[in-house]
Design a protein around this motif. Structure first.
Motif, short mmCIF file in Angstrom:
data_model
loop_
_atom_site.label_atom_id
_atom_site.label_comp_id
_atom_site.label_asym_id
_atom_site.label_seq_id
_atom_site.Cartn_x
_atom_site.Cartn_y
_atom_site.Cartn_z
N LEU A 196 -3.76 -24.83 80.54
CA LEU A 196 -4.36 -26.03 79.96
C LEU A 196 -3.90 -26.30 78.54
CD1 LEU A 196 -8.06 -25.82 81.25
CD2 LEU A 196 -6.10 -27.01 82.24
N LEU A 197 -2.83 -25.63 78.11
CA LEU A 197 -2.31 -25.90 76.78
C LEU A 197 -1.84 -27.35 76.64
CD1 LEU A 197 -0.25 -22.75 75.68
CD2 LEU A 197 -2.05 -23.90 74.38
N TRP A 198 -1.32 -27.91 77.72
CA TRP A 198 -0.86 -29.29 77.68
C TRP A 198 -2.00 -30.25 77.38
CZ3 TRP A 198 -2.63 -33.16 80.92
CH2 TRP A 198 -3.42 -32.75 82.01
N VAL A 199 -3.23 -29.89 77.77
CA VAL A 199 -4.38 -30.74 77.49
C VAL A 199 -4.63 -30.79 75.98
CG1 VAL A 199 -6.84 -31.12 77.90
CG2 VAL A 199 -5.39 -30.20 79.73
N ILE A 200 -4.50 -29.63 75.31
CA ILE A 200 -4.68 -29.59 73.86
C ILE A 200 -3.60 -30.42 73.18
CG2 ILE A 200 -4.64 -28.09 71.83
CD1 ILE A 200 -5.88 -25.90 73.47
N LEU A 201 -2.36 -30.30 73.65
CA LEU A 201 -1.26 -31.08 73.06
C LEU A 201 -1.48 -32.57 73.25
CD1 LEU A 201 1.48 -31.30 71.70
CD2 LEU A 201 2.55 -30.97 73.95
N ALA A 202 -1.81 -32.97 74.49
CA ALA A 202 -2.04 -34.39 74.77
C ALA A 202 -3.22 -34.93 73.97
CB ALA A 202 -2.27 -34.60 76.26
N ASN A 226 -14.85 -26.74 69.98
CA ASN A 226 -13.47 -26.53 70.39
C ASN A 226 -13.24 -25.08 70.81
OD1 ASN A 226 -13.42 -28.84 68.28
ND2 ASN A 226 -11.47 -29.01 69.31
N TRP A 227 -13.85 -24.16 70.06
CA TRP A 227 -13.71 -22.75 70.40
C TRP A 227 -14.19 -22.49 71.82
CZ3 TRP A 227 -13.72 -18.42 66.47
CH2 TRP A 227 -13.24 -18.86 65.23
N ALA A 228 -15.33 -23.08 72.15
CA ALA A 228 -15.91 -22.85 73.47
C ALA A 228 -14.99 -23.33 74.57
CB ALA A 228 -17.27 -23.54 73.56
N THR A 229 -14.49 -24.56 74.44
CA THR A 229 -13.63 -25.11 75.49
C THR A 229 -12.30 -24.38 75.54
OG1 THR A 229 -12.91 -26.82 73.92
CG2 THR A 229 -14.70 -27.40 75.43
N ASP A 230 -11.75 -24.03 74.38
CA ASP A 230 -10.46 -23.33 74.37
C ASP A 230 -10.59 -21.92 74.92
OD1 ASP A 230 -9.40 -25.57 73.19
OD2 ASP A 230 -9.55 -24.81 71.16
N LEU A 231 -11.67 -21.21 74.56
CA LEU A 231 -11.88 -19.87 75.10
C LEU A 231 -12.10 -19.91 76.61
CD1 LEU A 231 -14.19 -18.30 72.36
CD2 LEU A 231 -11.86 -17.58 72.92
N ALA A 232 -12.89 -20.89 77.07
CA ALA A 232 -13.14 -21.02 78.51
C ALA A 232 -11.84 -21.33 79.24
CB ALA A 232 -14.18 -22.11 78.76
N GLY A 233 -11.05 -22.26 78.69
CA GLY A 233 -9.80 -22.63 79.34
C GLY A 233 -8.79 -21.51 79.34
N GLY A 234 -8.63 -20.81 78.22
CA GLY A 234 -7.65 -19.73 78.15
C GLY A 234 -8.02 -18.52 78.97
N SER A 235 -9.29 -18.12 78.94
CA SER A 235 -9.70 -16.93 79.68
C SER A 235 -9.69 -17.16 81.18
CB SER A 235 -11.09 -16.48 79.22
OG SER A 235 -12.06 -17.47 79.50
N ARG A 236 -9.99 -18.39 81.62
CA ARG A 236 -10.05 -18.68 83.05
C ARG A 236 -8.70 -19.08 83.64
NH1 ARG A 236 -14.33 -20.05 86.51
NH2 ARG A 236 -15.76 -20.03 84.73
N PRO A 271 -5.62 -26.40 87.72
CA PRO A 271 -5.63 -25.40 88.80
C PRO A 271 -6.72 -25.59 89.84
CG PRO A 271 -5.27 -24.34 86.68
CD PRO A 271 -5.60 -25.77 86.39
N ASP A 272 -7.92 -26.07 89.43
CA ASP A 272 -8.99 -26.30 90.39
C ASP A 272 -9.92 -27.38 89.85
OD1 ASP A 272 -10.78 -25.07 88.55
OD2 ASP A 272 -10.33 -23.10 89.38
N SER A 273 -10.98 -27.69 90.61
CA SER A 273 -11.88 -28.78 90.23
C SER A 273 -12.63 -28.47 88.93
CB SER A 273 -12.87 -29.07 91.36
OG SER A 273 -13.63 -27.90 91.68
N HIS A 274 -12.95 -27.19 88.71
CA HIS A 274 -13.66 -26.82 87.49
C HIS A 274 -12.79 -27.04 86.26
CE1 HIS A 274 -16.64 -24.78 85.00
NE2 HIS A 274 -15.65 -24.08 84.45
#
Length: 468
Positions: free
Chosen positions: A70-76, A55-65, A210-213
């Protein structure tokens, strides 16, 4: 649709999940708060899987990029997790079986074996994430080389598992302590980071990619949040409480356990959101994309101070250690449930951890500077396994013949199937983008072909595989 084998009656005590601790926790009587505290615990063991290093990896990648986008993804994902884990509670208490046992009893042998293999793959992927996360934590705190840290984490959990001889509540207490440590570390860092709370609120309620990645990161967040082996685990450990087999007692236990689930997973949501918000507040504004956990640690030092970075490392180590305890229990539930083969927890831990150590050592040796990307990929693998766990779960809990009066109401089944369809659609889209149309078609045809063979061609030689 695949047909079921004839269902068996409620399992005997020897056949129940984690037989040595099944029904080992007395709930007694008394006021509502006292009874709630007696039932509190299992959901916290499950919740650590929602805040593990993956979770740390995906959250750090999502927040830094992508900042707060992508907070809504965590909520959903967290709302989906609450729904699915609640179904696990209903299933475990109503049927007195865990999800693995139900699959073994009701599906034909080839289907059950296929589901077992997929779940074992998910557990190994999760274990790889935990090994790498713990090794990084040891590296940041003590300067231990990553490869050595991976080897150390291969055996440290055995000490923690030895505490099971003192009772299941002791394990729950250890995990709750580790969870509280993670929460406290990030609460302090959040205060120091001073995020843009309007941006946080906008990110929570505004779906966007925001983009395909971003789809890869979003599916990784989903896979890291809703973990397939947690479904098997929760349906088993909810049975550790002494609940009478009467409808009234089961109904009361479901209410208490559901509250426990909502509270524990709400805490997990706050931790996940805090990680992404911290990354967005500290790294995104400076254009720093975090590609490794060590990088996050180093960037925190000049921005928020050495104390902040140390809290980050302590929380990471606590996350890895707590997650590995629950992964061991989940592995035991899956093996016992699907194969009816019992094994000592330490032996099961050695097998699972050995399977994870090899790829983990290879990964950190060949790509030690891309740990976050490696962890994101393990979470995508977990997400790919989800449909094969959630569809059976919803199917069983929506079957009145198996659940009796505790069957899902029609509206709940509809929402649950909608969640299943959404998760499956996201995975299909990710596969399409990753491997192309030809490979996607081949995968779908292979799955469909196997299902048709199991439904119309396979003839069981005996019923020995099924639980008696």
């Amino acid at each position: 649709m695949l047909h079921f084998a004839a269902p068996s009656n409620s399992p005997s005590r020897d056949d129940r999940s984690l037989g040595e601790i099944n029904g080992s926790v007395a709930v007694g009587s008394g006021g509502r708060l006292r009874r709630f505290l007696a039932f509190a615990g299992p959901a916290y063991l499950v919740s650590v899987g929602y805040m593990d290093p993956g979770n740390w990896a995906t959250d750090l990648a999502g927040g830094s990029r992508y900042g707060y986008a992508l907070l809504w993804v965590i909520l959903a994902s967290s709302l989906m997790a609450v729904l699915l884990q609640t179904l696990c509670v209903r299933m475990g208490l109503a049927m007195e079986k865990d999800l693995a046992q139900a699959c073994r009893d009701y599906y034909e042998k080839p289907v059950a074996i296929a589901l077992w293999i997929l779940c074992e793959i998910a557990i190994v992927a999760c274990d790889v994430a935990e090994v790498i996360g713990s090794a990084v934590g040891l590296n940041l705190l003590f300067g231990m080389p990553l490869a050595m840290g991976v080897l150390v984490t291969g055996f440290d959990v055995l000490l923690l598992l030895a505490l099971t001889r003192f009772g299941f509540r002791k394990i729950e207490a250890i995990v709750v302590t580790l969870v509280a440590t993670i929460f406290l570390c990030f609460a302090i860092n959040m205060v120091w980071a001073r995020p843009d709370w309007l941006g946080v609120a906008h990110g929570l309620v505004t779906p966007s990619l925001p983009d395909s990645h971003a789809l890869l990161v979003a599916v990784g967040i989903l896979g890291a949040t809703v973990m397939p082996h947690n479904l098997y685990l929760h349906s088993a450990i909810v049975q550790t409480r002494q609940v009478a087999s009467t409808p009234g007692a089961k109904r009361s236990a479901m209410r208490m356990s559901t509250v426990d689930t909502v509270v524990a997973l709400s805490g997990a949501f706050l931790v996940n959101a805090a990680i992404l918000v911290l990354a967005a507040a500290v790294f995104h504004g400076k254009g720093s994309v975090v590609e490794e956990l060590q990088q996050a640690y180093k960037l925190l030092t000049p921005t928020l101070g050495a104390a902040s970075a140390t809290l980050f490392a302590v929380a990471l180590l606590a996350s890895g250690q707590s997650s590995t305890i629950t992964a061991t229990l989940a592995g035991q539930v899956v093996m016992e449930g699907f194969t009816h083969f019992r094994m000592a927890a330490w032996k099961r831990r050695l097998i699972t951890r050995s399977l994870a150590l090899i790829p983990a050592v290879i990964l950190v040796s060949t790509a030690s500077n891309r740990t976050t990307e490696l962890l994101v990929l393990t979470q995508v693998v977990l997400s790919m396994q989800l449909p094969f766990a959630i569809f059976p779960l919803v199917m069983f809990t929506s079957d009145k013949n198996r659940m009796g009066e505790f069957v899902n109401p029609a509206w709940l089944s509809a929402i649950a199937y909608l969640v299943c369809g959404l998760i499956t659609a996201l995975n299909v889209k990710l596969l399409w983008d990753s491997v192309g149309t030809a490979w996607l078609a081949a995968i779908i045809l292979s799955i469909a072909g196997f299902a048709m063979w199991a439904q119309y061609v396979y003839k069981p030689a005996s019923t020995a595989y099924r639980a008696r």
